[in-house]
Write an enzyme that holds these catalytic residues in place. Structure first.
Site, PDB file in Angstrom:
ATOM      1  N   THR A  66       4.299   1.836   2.227  1.00  0.00           N
ATOM      2  CA  THR A  66       5.563   1.994   1.511  1.00  0.00           C
ATOM      3  C   THR A  66       6.363   3.161   2.076  1.00  0.00           C
ATOM      4  OG1 THR A  66       4.698   1.049  -0.549  1.00  0.00           O
ATOM      5  CG2 THR A  66       6.617   2.485  -0.733  1.00  0.00           C
ATOM      6  N   ALA A  67       5.739   4.332   2.152  1.00  0.00           N
ATOM      7  CA  ALA A  67       6.444   5.498   2.681  1.00  0.00           C
ATOM      8  C   ALA A  67       6.868   5.288   4.127  1.00  0.00           C
ATOM      9  CB  ALA A  67       5.550   6.739   2.568  1.00  0.00           C
TER      10      ALA A  67
ATOM     11  N   GLY B 156       0.819  -1.202   0.000  1.00  0.00           N
ATOM     12  CA  GLY B 156       0.000   0.000   0.000  1.00  0.00           C
ATOM     13  C   GLY B 156       0.855   1.254   0.000  1.00  0.00           C
ATOM     14  N   CYS B 157       0.234   2.391  -0.259  1.00  0.00           N
ATOM     15  CA  CYS B 157       0.973   3.649  -0.370  1.00  0.00           C
ATOM     16  C   CYS B 157       1.492   4.127   0.984  1.00  0.00           C
ATOM     17  CB  CYS B 157       0.104   4.709  -1.033  1.00  0.00           C
ATOM     18  SG  CYS B 157      -1.561   4.875  -0.326  1.00  0.00           S
ATOM     19  N   TYR B 158       0.624   4.212   1.976  1.00  0.00           N
ATOM     20  CA  TYR B 158       1.090   4.599   3.311  1.00  0.00           C
ATOM     21  C   TYR B 158       2.161   3.633   3.838  1.00  0.00           C
ATOM     22  CZ  TYR B 158      -2.517   8.189   4.382  1.00  0.00           C
ATOM     23  OH  TYR B 158      -3.291   9.323   4.420  1.00  0.00           O
TER      24      TYR B 158
END
Length: 345
Positions: free
Chosen positions: A152-153, A148-150
């Site tokens: 990953t960061a 997911g995006c969150y």
């Protein structure tokens, strides 16, 4: 290599096309969208007129398996788990951009996603596609659970400090912000222009579906069960995620030493850039690119390490990372098709 994209009308699909269009080893042979079957893709996205001439099709698993080597799933949650098993059994590799195969715990999946988890056989086959951490497993995989995006960061920001044992595992606080494309393309009142413009809001406190994903990844790294405090926010911008992470240091450390530790950890990772002392990354600086930029600051007064990690949620947080996974799976240079410069301003 022929590939297909399932979920053709979403932002994930159009970003996959943007990068795959110039990929030297790949041809996008099919775009699948049940609700838009028979409609040219450029009719949904007119900016691709005379560039992408494909007509969207309904899903036919057996025919798809005969014509493509890899299928990307840019679908909402609880869709791909019903289709991917048949494709895997037919020898087609799959990269799933949804959350259907990320979690291993069926109870957690049911709690956060509202449905039963995929079949255990395929959950066990799935490799979590955080490229910088699971590169070796990805090379041998047939099914990738794209992060997911969150997560990953956030996990790229925390893992070096966690793996080196310099922080308190029990005190991880994550304050994260995303642009509106993080909610997808479907209409929702909270994301109308008049609701979002000049507004800034926290949402899904304690129940966001990326919480168990972040905790699973960090627990694997730490070899013990971890919990985090995670607060997501949405801000009035189109793209981007900024994850600001607060952790307690277990030993005295300078900002310069922390930066050197992170640089060493990611020395072989072309898409992670560690900023120099005194420089904190901004979302605009990774816009449209597959980079994750990380800035660090040691607050010697409080003994905390502050980590700022930024990505483009649609690229490194979704489609770009999916293509990075494709490259690793096929033994191609990891950066193939992904070397476009960030868009600025």
């Amino acid at each position: 290599m022929n590939v297909a994209i399932v979920g053709g009308t979403g932002y994930g699909a159009v970003e996959l096309l943007r990068f795959l269009y110039n990929h030297p080893h790949v041809k996008v042979a099919k775009i699948i969208s049940h609700s838009n079957s028979g409609i040219p893709f450029s009719e949904v996205y007119p900016h691709l007129t005379n560039i992408v001439d494909l007509e969207m099709e309904a899903l036919d698993v057996e025919n798809l398996a005969k014509e493509v080597d890899v299928v990307f799933f840019a679908t909402p949650s609880n869709v791909s788990k019903h289709v991917i098993p048949s494709l895997i059994d037919l020898g087609v590799k799959c990269i799933d951009l949804s959350g259907d195969f990320r979690l291993r715990d069926g109870g957690l999946y049911k709690s956060y996603y509202g449905e039963d988890i995929a079949e255990e056989t395929y959950i066990q086959q799935a490799v979590y596609g955080l490229c910088e951490i699971n590169r070796q497993e990805i090379k041998e995989a047939s099914l990738i659970a794209n992060p997911g995006c969150y997560p990953t960061a956030t996990t790229l920001g925390i893992i070096p400090a966690l793996s080196k044992g310099i922080i308190d595992k029990k005190q991880i606080i994550i304050d994260a912000k995303t642009g509106t494309t993080g909610a997808g393309r479907s209409l929702a009142q909270g994301f109308h222009f008049s609701e979002m413009q000049e507004n800034f809001k926290a949402y899904k406190l304690g129940v966001h579906k990326h919480i168990p994903e972040i905790e699973q990844v960090l627990s694997d790294v730490a070899n013990t069960e971890l919990q985090v405090t995670f607060t997501p926010h949405v801000v009035p911008m189109t793209r981007g995620i900024m994850s600001t992470i607060y952790v307690d240091l277990k030993e005295k450390l300078s900002t310069k030493e922390a930066i050197n530790l992170y640089k060493e950890f990611y020395r072989n990772d072309p898409f992670v850039r560690i900023r120099e002392e005194g420089t904190i990354p901004q979302t605009k600086e990774v816009f449209g690119s597959n980079y994750c930029d990380i800035g660090l600051y040691v607050d010697e007064r409080t003994g905390k390490l502050i980590i700022v990690s930024v990505i483009d949620n649609l690229v490194k947080g979704a489609s770009g990372q999916a293509i990075q996974n494709l490259n690793i799976m096929n033994g191609w240079d990891e950066t193939t098709g992904l070397t476009q410069l960030p868009i600025y301003p």
